[in-house]
Design an enzyme around this catalytic site. Structure first.
Site, mmCIF file in Angstrom:
data_model
loop_
_atom_site.group_PDB
_atom_site.id
_atom_site.type_symbol
_atom_site.label_atom_id
_atom_site.label_comp_id
_atom_site.label_asym_id
_atom_site.label_seq_id
_atom_site.Cartn_x
_atom_site.Cartn_y
_atom_site.Cartn_z
ATOM 1 C CB CYS A 76 -0.776 0.078 1.014
ATOM 2 S SG CYS A 76 -1.430 1.294 1.816
ATOM 3 C CD GLU A 77 -0.260 5.437 -3.958
ATOM 4 O OE1 GLU A 77 -0.975 6.199 -4.159
ATOM 5 O OE2 GLU A 77 0.326 4.572 -4.746
ATOM 6 C CG HIS A 78 -2.604 5.911 1.230
ATOM 7 N ND1 HIS A 78 -3.918 5.003 0.785
ATOM 8 C CD2 HIS A 78 -2.586 6.697 -0.045
ATOM 9 C CE1 HIS A 78 -4.316 5.398 -0.106
ATOM 10 N NE2 HIS A 78 -2.999 6.795 -0.941
ATOM 11 C CG HIS A 79 -0.488 3.278 5.959
ATOM 12 N ND1 HIS A 79 -1.747 3.587 5.405
ATOM 13 C CD2 HIS A 79 -0.670 4.143 7.194
ATOM 14 C CE1 HIS A 79 -2.651 4.387 6.175
ATOM 15 N NE2 HIS A 79 -2.492 4.709 7.132
ATOM 16 C CD GLN A 117 -8.220 -4.459 -4.015
ATOM 17 O OE1 GLN A 117 -7.150 -3.981 -2.568
ATOM 18 N NE2 GLN A 117 -8.770 -5.017 -4.240
ATOM 19 C CG HIS A 145 -5.329 -3.094 1.503
ATOM 20 N ND1 HIS A 145 -5.196 -2.632 0.576
ATOM 21 C CD2 HIS A 145 -6.273 -4.299 0.933
ATOM 22 C CE1 HIS A 145 -5.686 -2.485 -0.511
ATOM 23 N NE2 HIS A 145 -6.655 -3.978 0.170
ATOM 24 C CB CYS A 147 -2.807 -0.425 5.541
ATOM 25 S SG CYS A 147 -4.065 -0.283 4.746
#
Length: 191
Positions: A76-79, A117, A145, A147
């Site tokens: 995941c690019e956020h976390h 995703q 996920h 996250c």
């Protein structure tokens, strides 16, 4: 004792969370993390033409081709936490088919990048539409996920489903329904 910017960054993180980067269990961690991220983000370095490796063939076949239960892992690019699941990919050839092994390789190429995703699903569909020029493409991705299960909402087992439909899959309810019906059939050898 500096190996490079990634190793230095990992040592900084370890220090900031209260660890001692030079203790025996952690001394090699910065190098291991560097190798891990190189592997998990290897999709950036993949040449799409090498993935296809000229495995597009002229064939007089125009019915739906479905490849499902393609496992993948991504970040995941956020976390920068993993998400993992499976993809199903379908296309309707227009006199051109792709070698079976190439579809999981395309999935893997896009999975091995920092992702969300939704974009990942669309990238697989767009790539196949562009390279094969079929009558249509459908992609469904289901994933869990970390996250969402380890932090934040903390809901283990929650599954996210995304889809991308192009060409005939978008225009024809019947074609889209046929694709989705294939997804509900048990795979050969499944209990």
């Amino acid at each position: 004792m500096s190996d490079g910017p990634i190793e230095d960054a990992v040592r900084t993180i370890l220090t900031e969370i209260g660890e001692v980067p030079d203790r025996s269990g952690l001394v090699d961690t910065p190098a291991r993390v560097h190798r891990m991220y190189t592997e998990l983000t290897g999709g950036y370095d993949v040449d799409p033409d090498e993935v296809l490796n000229d495995a597009i063939f002229d064939v007089d076949y125009s019915e739906m081709v479905v490849v499902k239960d393609i496992p993948f892992h991504s970040l995941c690019e956020h976390h920068v936490l993993p998400f993992a699941g499976s993809a199903a990919v379908a296309y309707i050839p227009d006199q051109r088919v792709i070698g079976l092994s190439k579809i999981p390789r395309v999935v893997d190429m896009y999975a091995r990048r920092l992702q969300i995703q939704e974009r990942f699903t669309q990238q697989v569909a767009d790539f196949l539409m562009d390279r094969l020029q079929p009558k249509g493409v459908g992609v469904v991705v289901e994933a869990t996920h970390l996250c969402a299960s380890m932090r934040g909402v903390r809901r283990p087992g929650m599954v996210m489903t995304t889809s991308a439909v192009l060409g005939l899959f978008r225009r024809s309810d019947k074609t889209r329904a046929e694709f989705f019906s294939h997804l509900h059939r048990p795979s050969p050898g499944a209990p």
